[in-house]
Design an enzyme around this catalytic site. Structure first.
Site, mmCIF file in Angstrom:
data_model
loop_
_atom_site.group_PDB
_atom_site.id
_atom_site.type_symbol
_atom_site.label_atom_id
_atom_site.label_comp_id
_atom_site.label_asym_id
_atom_site.label_seq_id
_atom_site.Cartn_x
_atom_site.Cartn_y
_atom_site.Cartn_z
ATOM 1 N N LYS A 59 -10.120 -27.924 41.007
ATOM 2 C CA LYS A 59 -10.088 -26.528 40.564
ATOM 3 C C LYS A 59 -11.361 -26.468 39.800
ATOM 4 O O LYS A 59 -11.533 -25.920 38.784
ATOM 5 C CB LYS A 59 -9.032 -26.223 39.548
ATOM 6 N N HIS A 129 -13.204 -34.600 45.879
ATOM 7 C CA HIS A 129 -12.449 -34.779 44.626
ATOM 8 C C HIS A 129 -12.303 -35.998 44.020
ATOM 9 O O HIS A 129 -11.780 -36.380 43.032
ATOM 10 C CB HIS A 129 -11.165 -34.039 44.658
ATOM 11 N N SER A 159 -5.580 -23.671 35.796
ATOM 12 C CA SER A 159 -6.023 -23.190 36.927
ATOM 13 C C SER A 159 -5.401 -24.329 38.123
ATOM 14 O O SER A 159 -4.752 -23.553 38.983
ATOM 15 C CB SER A 159 -7.930 -23.580 37.464
ATOM 16 N N VAL A 252 -17.621 -10.547 43.544
ATOM 17 C CA VAL A 252 -18.028 -10.637 45.037
ATOM 18 C C VAL A 252 -17.551 -11.615 45.659
ATOM 19 O O VAL A 252 -17.068 -11.463 46.946
ATOM 20 C CB VAL A 252 -19.765 -10.662 44.885
ATOM 21 N N MET A 253 -17.293 -12.949 45.277
ATOM 22 C CA MET A 253 -16.871 -13.894 46.022
ATOM 23 C C MET A 253 -15.163 -13.773 46.304
ATOM 24 O O MET A 253 -14.734 -14.035 47.275
ATOM 25 C CB MET A 253 -17.068 -15.256 45.265
#
Ligand SMILES: Nc1ncnc2c1ncn2[C@@H]1O[C@H](COP(=O)(O)OS(=O)(=O)O)[C@@H](OP(=O)(O)O)[C@H]1O
Length: 316
Positions: A59, A129, A159, A252-253
């Site tokens: 995350k 990760h 998250s 926007v993303m």
């Protein structure tokens, strides 16, 4: 991957074999079972010196499992920097295909991260990760550039919790109260957040790692994007940088189908439970932690982060 299948089609085809995979320990780090089973091949991966690694605890931002730290965000920034801010070029494929996830393994015909990397020529941008001790040694031997993005523990955990709810390949998060304890004990996928952020922090000078914070990126994206640009030895005009700031804004993303993970079918990523691009804020933890949970967490944090001196901020 069978040539005629798109990434999405491959996922659709493997749908019945996808499930909430259990975690298995690899050298003391809990990883999703398919990753653990293939760890020897992952460890043997040898990058090209020109390859760039983006490392995060989940995350920080990706496909099956990132650590809700800003991974996806950083991937988009890097791709745009490498394409001189060309938005169309960066819509050539979903994030997970443009920037393969080194360790990810899923049931066939979904291509693994290694499969995708095998189809690309260097220089490649690669996501991981993995905690630093599990990053294949070739990255260090070949002096690859490595960007690490860290996010404060409380927001990172919030998250990750919502991601575990919506991602049907991750173990069930269970109730929030219990999730906090799993996080503190390092029992979630990819292990201890505390060890992860400290591991890269301690090595950042020696291994030339660019260590970024999600909170700094939110506070001043232009400044942080320019730091990435310099680290990559690129020179882009201020206009292009401003354009990249806009293209990589949360708003926007969130609407960009090549960056918002809506290309993963609903039985796997259920955005109606919690969207991948959820809030993208600093300080959302206050809406989740009770006062007593926050105190318990802070006391444990003091112990686990003692002497680390990493300047995390839980609000900006
Ligand atoms: N552009 C931009 N601006 C601000 N925040 C952003 C952006 N892109 C992604 N995000 C937020 O990053 C969180 C996802 O982290 P990761 O991309 O690391 O996830 S993953 O671990 O790779 O699955 C997740 O955070 P939360 O919203 O707090 O859950 C995303 O919303």
């Amino acid at each position: 991957m069978e040539k005629q299948l798109s990434y999405r089609e491959a996922i659709e085809k493997a749908r019945n074999a996808l499930c909430r995979f259990p975690l298995k320990n690899v050298r003391g780090v809990p990883l999703m079972e398919p990753i653990a089973q293939n760890f020897e091949a992952i460890w043997a991966f040898c990058p090209d010196p020109s390859d760039l690694l983006i490392a995060t605890y989940p995350k920080a931002v990706t496909l099956h499992i990132l650590f809700r730290t800003g991974t996806t965000w950083t991937q988009e920034i890097v791709d745009l920097l490498l394409h001189n801010g060309d938005a169309e070029a960066c819509k050539r494929a979903p994030t997970a295909v443009r920037i393969p996830f080194l360790e990810i393994h899923s049931p066939p015909p979904i291509p693994s991260g290694l499969d995708l990397l095998g189809t690309m020529s260097p220089p490649r941008v690669i996501k991981t990760h993995l905690p630093i001790q599990l990053v294949p040694e070739g990255f260090w031997e070949n002096k690859c550039k490595v960007i690490y993005v860290a996010r404060n523990a409380k927001d990172n955990m919030v998250s990750y919790y919502h991601f575990d709810r919506m991602n049907k390949t991750q173990p069930e998060p269970g109730p929030w109260e219990g999730y906090i304890h799993k996080f503190m004990k390092g029992e979630l996928g990819w292990g201890s957040w505390y060890d992860h952020v400290k591991g890269y922090w301690e090595e950042k000078e020696k291994r030339n790692i660019l260590y970024l914070f999600f909170e700094d990126m939110k506070e001043n994206p232009e400044r942080e994007i320019k730091r990435i640009m310099k680290y990559l030895d690129l020179t882009l005009s201020d206009d292009v940088i401003s354009h990249i700031v806009e293209l990589t804004s949360f708003k926007v993303m969130k609407e960009n189908p090549m960056a918002n993970y809506t290309f993963i079918p609903k039985p796997i990523f259920d955005h109606s439970i919690s969207p991948f691009m959820r809030k993208g804020e600093v300080g959302d933890w206050v809406n989740h932690f009770s006062a007593s949970q926050s105190q318990l967490f802070d006391e444990d944090y003091e112990k686990q982060m003692k002497k680390a001196n990493i300047p995390f901020r839980t609000n900006i």
